[in-house]
Motif scaffolding. Structure first.
Motif, mmCIF file in Angstrom:
data_model
loop_
_atom_site.group_PDB
_atom_site.id
_atom_site.type_symbol
_atom_site.label_atom_id
_atom_site.label_comp_id
_atom_site.label_asym_id
_atom_site.label_seq_id
_atom_site.Cartn_x
_atom_site.Cartn_y
_atom_site.Cartn_z
ATOM 1 N N SER A 103 -4.686 -1.723 7.006
ATOM 2 C CA SER A 103 -3.490 -1.181 6.285
ATOM 3 C C SER A 103 -3.327 -0.883 4.915
ATOM 4 O O SER A 103 -4.340 -1.304 4.330
ATOM 5 C CB SER A 103 -2.652 -2.326 6.622
ATOM 6 N N GLY A 141 -1.925 -2.372 2.391
ATOM 7 C CA GLY A 141 -2.061 -3.715 1.679
ATOM 8 C C GLY A 141 -3.437 -4.250 1.882
ATOM 9 O O GLY A 141 -4.040 -4.715 0.900
ATOM 10 N N THR A 195 0.267 -1.615 -6.183
ATOM 11 C CA THR A 195 1.243 -2.092 -4.968
ATOM 12 C C THR A 195 1.783 -0.904 -4.925
ATOM 13 O O THR A 195 3.001 -1.008 -4.328
ATOM 14 C CB THR A 195 1.947 -3.116 -5.423
ATOM 15 N N ASN A 243 1.744 1.434 -2.837
ATOM 16 C CA ASN A 243 2.065 1.984 -1.444
ATOM 17 C C ASN A 243 2.049 0.756 -0.393
ATOM 18 O O ASN A 243 1.388 1.160 0.733
ATOM 19 C CB ASN A 243 0.476 3.140 -1.147
ATOM 20 N N VAL A 244 2.418 -0.329 -0.663
ATOM 21 C CA VAL A 244 2.573 -1.310 0.210
ATOM 22 C C VAL A 244 4.062 -1.836 0.089
ATOM 23 O O VAL A 244 4.958 -1.519 -0.811
ATOM 24 C CB VAL A 244 1.603 -2.480 -0.217
ATOM 25 N N ASP A 245 4.369 -2.557 1.110
ATOM 26 C CA ASP A 245 5.942 -3.088 1.164
ATOM 27 C C ASP A 245 5.803 -4.331 0.421
ATOM 28 O O ASP A 245 5.073 -4.746 -0.319
ATOM 29 C CB ASP A 245 6.106 -3.485 2.740
ATOM 30 N N ALA A 246 7.301 -4.683 0.158
ATOM 31 C CA ALA A 246 7.627 -5.750 -0.468
ATOM 32 C C ALA A 246 6.773 -7.094 -0.316
ATOM 33 O O ALA A 246 6.426 -7.722 -1.349
ATOM 34 C CB ALA A 246 9.095 -6.207 -0.599
ATOM 35 N N SER A 247 6.517 -7.643 1.111
ATOM 36 C CA SER A 247 6.047 -8.571 1.378
ATOM 37 C C SER A 247 4.514 -8.702 0.847
ATOM 38 O O SER A 247 3.976 -9.576 0.253
ATOM 39 C CB SER A 247 5.931 -8.861 2.958
ATOM 40 N N GLU A 298 3.318 -6.717 -1.623
ATOM 41 C CA GLU A 298 3.282 -6.607 -3.023
ATOM 42 C C GLU A 298 3.440 -8.008 -3.662
ATOM 43 O O GLU A 298 2.524 -8.217 -4.528
ATOM 44 C CB GLU A 298 4.664 -5.828 -3.624
ATOM 45 N N HIS A 299 4.091 -8.942 -3.032
ATOM 46 C CA HIS A 299 4.249 -10.256 -3.558
ATOM 47 C C HIS A 299 2.842 -10.874 -3.353
ATOM 48 O O HIS A 299 2.529 -11.685 -4.176
ATOM 49 C CB HIS A 299 5.426 -10.742 -2.638
ATOM 50 N N ASN A 351 7.339 -1.578 -11.908
ATOM 51 C CA ASN A 351 8.456 -2.392 -11.278
ATOM 52 C C ASN A 351 8.671 -3.748 -12.134
ATOM 53 O O ASN A 351 7.673 -4.844 -12.169
ATOM 54 C CB ASN A 351 8.032 -2.975 -9.797
#
Length: 241
Positions: A116, A118, A142, A144-148, A150-151, A172
């Motif tokens: 994926s 991430g 981050t 091209n990755v989702d919020a989860s 990214e965290h 961000n």
């Protein structure tokens, strides 16, 4: 422009598109040469200190059909240490350790193209770590990755920051200010400030006013829904252009 990065800091490089964030990072890596002035990394030219710096690029172009595993991608960062021949046992051990540090040891043999977004970012961070650098640069890690995810990546970087200087280019502000120790605002010039010391006025100056700042209050009250519908709402968030 004078900009000195404190050793052991976690610096978020922010600013508008075209302001020079990626250029600044490439200058520090020795991939570009300054038209005037000079750049020093650990007191030496970037070319001489490249072995002490890890780098994760913003975009990675690769052939999805090429049969390369996660471990192979990390090992590529060791190829400059050999003129010919296969990777050594030490190289493979270091690569496996780097994958373990980013939580990807269980996918060492997985094809890189099958990961994926991430997971690929974690492998690229492992690639940057495999030579045990003292400083690591990441350009929009981050994007091209989702919020989860990214965290999770920023939590990983904060952990790495316990032993390494970290510089991250990011758009961000909300995320980086929760993890970074300093902000480097870049817009044709640059300024470094500790988190909390940078003012709204300074941010607007560097972004040339092209930003919105939201101030969130800390007092929250439970309102009667019917009353809230009848009365004008006075919220705690303010937008300024």
């Amino acid at each position: 422009m004078d900009l000195a990065i404190p050793e052991g800091s976690f610096v978020a490089v922010v600013g508008p598109n075209g302001g020079g964030k990626s250029t600044l990072m490439k200058l520090a890596l020795g991939l570009l040469r300054p038209d005037r002035g000079h750049v020093r990394v650990f007191g030496q030219t970037p070319e001489r200190m490249r072995c002490r710096v890890g780098y994760v690029p913003q975009h990675l172009r690769f052939d999805a059909a090429f049969p390369v595993s996660s471990l192979d991608v990390v090992l590529m960062a060791r190829s400059d240490r050999h003129w010919f021949g296969p990777y050594r046992h030490e190289d493979r051990q270091r690569a496996k350790l780097a994958l373990r540090r980013v939580g990807m040891a269980h996918l060492a043999d997985r094809g890189f193209s099958h990961l994926s977004g991430g997971e690929r970012q974690r492998v690229l961070i492992a690639q940057a770590l495999v030579s045990d650098p003292d400083m690591i640069f990441l350009d929009e890690p981050t994007a091209n990755v989702d919020a989860s995810m990214e965290h999770e990546i920023y939590e990983l970087l904060r952990e790495l920051n316990q032993h390494k200087t970290v510089l991250v280019v990011s758009h961000n502000l909300n995320v980086v200010t929760r993890h970074a120790s300093h902000l480097a605002c870049v817009n044709r010039t640059a300024s470094l400030e500790r988190i909390g010391a940078l003012t709204e006025r300074q941010l607007h100056r560097f972004y040339r006013g092209d930003m919105t700042v939201f101030k969130h209050g800390t007092d929250c009250h439970v309102l009667d829904a019917s009353k809230a519908m009848r009365e004008p709402h006075h919220g705690t968030a303010e937008g300024q252009r």
